[in-house]
Motif scaffolding. Sequence first.
Motif, PDB file in Angstrom:
ATOM      1  N   GLU A   1       6.462  -5.723  55.716  1.00 61.11           N
ATOM      2  CA  GLU A   1       6.421  -4.313  55.306  1.00 61.11           C
ATOM      3  C   GLU A   1       5.174  -4.054  54.460  1.00 61.11           C
ATOM      4  N   ASP A   2       4.836  -4.993  53.573  1.00 57.83           N
ATOM      5  CA  ASP A   2       3.629  -4.849  52.751  1.00 57.83           C
ATOM      6  C   ASP A   2       2.369  -4.843  53.613  1.00 57.83           C
ATOM      7  N   ASP A   3       2.334  -5.704  54.651  1.00 57.70           N
ATOM      8  CA  ASP A   3       1.188  -5.730  55.568  1.00 57.70           C
ATOM      9  C   ASP A   3       1.036  -4.385  56.271  1.00 57.70           C
ATOM     10  N   VAL A   4       2.152  -3.826  56.711  1.00 56.18           N
ATOM     11  CA  VAL A   4       2.135  -2.542  57.414  1.00 56.18           C
ATOM     12  C   VAL A   4       1.576  -1.450  56.503  1.00 56.18           C
ATOM     13  N   ILE A   5       2.091  -1.380  55.296  1.00 60.68           N
ATOM     14  CA  ILE A   5       1.648  -0.353  54.352  1.00 60.68           C
ATOM     15  C   ILE A   5       0.164  -0.516  54.030  1.00 60.68           C
ATOM     16  N   ALA A   6      -0.257  -1.733  53.755  1.00 59.30           N
ATOM     17  CA  ALA A   6      -1.667  -1.986  53.435  1.00 59.30           C
ATOM     18  C   ALA A   6      -2.566  -1.661  54.630  1.00 59.30           C
TER      19      ALA A   6
END
Length: 161
Positions: free
Chosen positions: A95-100
């Motif tokens: 999820e963090d990768d997607v947001i970044a």
Amino acid sequence: MARIEPINPKDATGKAKGLLDGVQAKFGKAPNIFKTMAHSPAALEGFLQLHGALADGVLSASFQEQVALCVSEISDCNYCLAAHTAIGKGVGLSEDDVIASRQGGSTDSKTQAGLEFVRQIISNQSWISDHDYNAVKQAGYSSEEVIEMITLVENTYSPNT
């Protein structure tokens, strides 16, 4: 409301039916973009061939999805963001990768440089400065990877989608 109504795969005929059957077999369903493109089997076939060729390229599936997320955010395409979020998670993005990625960022310096290159391609209307090219090369990207990034952007970016 769609300007061009997607073709229901059950109603498709000829080459469009064969292509949509292939999409359904690969993805489990036919997303609306493919059902709409099926109005022109030539366009759908070309789109699928290019994506298939890039899938066999040197850029990882996860990085390709990070590029797609970055481009989709810039394009302000909620449909694309939803699709690439799901696909991205399917290829291992957190999820963090997607947001970044949507913001053109990453904790990995090479990925960060690649996404910045993607953002520059778009903001400079596909003109690539020596500075931007040298920065992505210095980050460790090969000429093959650079060409694939440019192709992904050119095939994905659509202002005001």
